[in-house]
Enzyme design. Structure first.
Site, mmCIF file in Angstrom:
data_model
loop_
_atom_site.group_PDB
_atom_site.id
_atom_site.type_symbol
_atom_site.label_atom_id
_atom_site.label_comp_id
_atom_site.label_asym_id
_atom_site.label_seq_id
_atom_site.Cartn_x
_atom_site.Cartn_y
_atom_site.Cartn_z
ATOM 1 N N GLY A 34 2.006 -24.233 7.442
ATOM 2 C CA GLY A 34 3.352 -24.544 6.974
ATOM 3 C C GLY A 34 3.349 -25.853 6.205
ATOM 4 O O GLY A 34 2.496 -26.717 6.443
ATOM 5 N N HIS B 17 11.005 -30.822 10.106
ATOM 6 C CA HIS B 17 10.683 -31.655 8.936
ATOM 7 C C HIS B 17 11.906 -31.843 8.041
ATOM 8 O O HIS B 17 12.142 -32.928 7.507
ATOM 9 C CB HIS B 17 9.577 -31.013 8.095
ATOM 10 C CG HIS B 17 8.182 -31.390 8.498
ATOM 11 N ND1 HIS B 17 7.750 -32.695 8.561
ATOM 12 C CD2 HIS B 17 7.112 -30.632 8.840
ATOM 13 C CE1 HIS B 17 6.474 -32.713 8.927
ATOM 14 N NE2 HIS B 17 6.068 -31.477 9.113
ATOM 15 N N HIS C 210 8.822 -26.243 13.705
ATOM 16 C CA HIS C 210 8.113 -27.397 13.137
ATOM 17 C C HIS C 210 8.631 -27.692 11.718
ATOM 18 O O HIS C 210 8.904 -28.845 11.373
ATOM 19 C CB HIS C 210 6.605 -27.089 13.122
ATOM 20 C CG HIS C 210 5.748 -28.216 12.650
ATOM 21 N ND1 HIS C 210 4.913 -28.922 13.484
ATOM 22 C CD2 HIS C 210 5.594 -28.777 11.424
ATOM 23 C CE1 HIS C 210 4.284 -29.858 12.790
ATOM 24 N NE2 HIS C 210 4.680 -29.789 11.528
ATOM 25 N N GLU C 211 8.778 -26.626 10.917
ATOM 26 C CA GLU C 211 9.213 -26.814 9.525
ATOM 27 C C GLU C 211 10.674 -27.246 9.444
ATOM 28 O O GLU C 211 11.020 -28.121 8.654
ATOM 29 C CB GLU C 211 8.980 -25.532 8.719
ATOM 30 C CG GLU C 211 7.518 -25.162 8.561
ATOM 31 C CD GLU C 211 6.666 -26.336 8.099
ATOM 32 O OE1 GLU C 211 7.074 -27.058 7.162
ATOM 33 O OE2 GLU C 211 5.592 -26.556 8.690
ATOM 34 N N GLN D 62 6.997 -33.416 2.885
ATOM 35 C CA GLN D 62 5.569 -33.739 3.022
ATOM 36 C C GLN D 62 4.868 -33.931 1.675
ATOM 37 O O GLN D 62 3.722 -34.397 1.640
ATOM 38 C CB GLN D 62 4.841 -32.640 3.806
ATOM 39 C CG GLN D 62 5.264 -32.590 5.256
ATOM 40 C CD GLN D 62 4.493 -31.534 6.001
ATOM 41 O OE1 GLN D 62 4.807 -30.358 5.933
ATOM 42 N NE2 GLN D 62 3.442 -31.961 6.710
ATOM 43 N N CYS E 19 0.013 -31.470 12.506
ATOM 44 C CA CYS E 19 0.845 -31.591 11.315
ATOM 45 C C CYS E 19 -0.008 -32.163 10.190
ATOM 46 O O CYS E 19 -0.786 -33.092 10.419
ATOM 47 C CB CYS E 19 2.020 -32.519 11.617
ATOM 48 S SG CYS E 19 3.098 -32.814 10.201
ATOM 49 N N LEU E 20 0.139 -31.612 8.989
ATOM 50 C CA LEU E 20 -0.655 -32.114 7.856
ATOM 51 C C LEU E 20 -0.340 -33.573 7.543
ATOM 52 O O LEU E 20 -1.140 -34.261 6.913
ATOM 53 C CB LEU E 20 -0.421 -31.245 6.612
ATOM 54 C CG LEU E 20 -0.875 -29.784 6.731
ATOM 55 C CD1 LEU E 20 -0.511 -29.012 5.467
ATOM 56 C CD2 LEU E 20 -2.367 -29.688 7.003
HETATM 57 ZN ZN ZN Z 1 4.259 -30.911 9.846
#
Ligand code: ZN
Length: 169
Positions: free
Chosen positions: A45, A138, A134-135, A50, A92-93
């Site tokens: 995701g 964000h 999670h998304e 991000q 998480c990226l």
């Molecule tokens: Zn994330």
């Protein structure tokens, strides 16, 4: 185009995004770039904040590029219902190399718009339910570490501060 991914500590990750209003060719290009950026980073995701854009837009693919039918675009998503609980390792990226056991609902139903502005409702379980939460977090300026235990969260923050000081973040 592959965007650089913004890391934890930058303000854009902790502010709610603005609604997507223009469903045009620029948005299609942005979504294609977000998928490309996500696949390059081996993520399931990616949310617009991000890549530094304060927008309520996210892409998800729990197959990580293996199955095109799993590609999902969530514009202006909302959680309409959730049930159950699951606790799994999450990452998480924007917090590369940090993972922590994170509680999430087992089933989540979201309402969102696709890349053309078409509204849809979808229910996901397991990993997809986790990705939805999670998304959408964000897009509300929240990160997964806000759902983990305090000691774990403080330990991650401390390590990030240390790496930042050493110029490694
Ligand atoms: Zn994330």
């Amino acid at each position: 185009m592959i965007y650089p991914i913004v890391k934890y500590g930058r303000e854009v990750l902790e502010k709610p995004g603005n609604p997507v209003v223009d469903f045009n060719s620029d948005l299609e290009k942005l979504v294609a770039d977000m998928f490309e950026t996500m696949y390059a980073a081996n993520g399931v995701g990616l949310a617009a904040p991000q890549i530094g854009l304060p927008l309520r837009l996210s892409v998800i693919d729990t197959s990580v590029g293996e199955d095109p039918r799993q590609k999902l675009v969530l514009a202006n998503p909302l959680i309409v219902s959730m049930e159950g609980e699951q606790v799994q390792e999450e990452g998480c990226l924007s917090l590369p190399d940090f993972r922590a056991k994170t509680p999430r609902p087992e089933r989540v139903t979201v309402q969102a718009q696709d890349v053309h502005g078409q509204e849809f409702t979808m229910t996901g379980a397991g990993l997809l339910a986790r990705a939805f939460c999670h998304e959408i977090d964000h897009l509300n300026g929240k990160l997964f570490i806000q759902h983990v235990g305090r000691l774990k969260r403080e330990s991650i923050k401390r390590k990030v501060r240390k790496m930042a000081k050493a110029g490694e973040w």
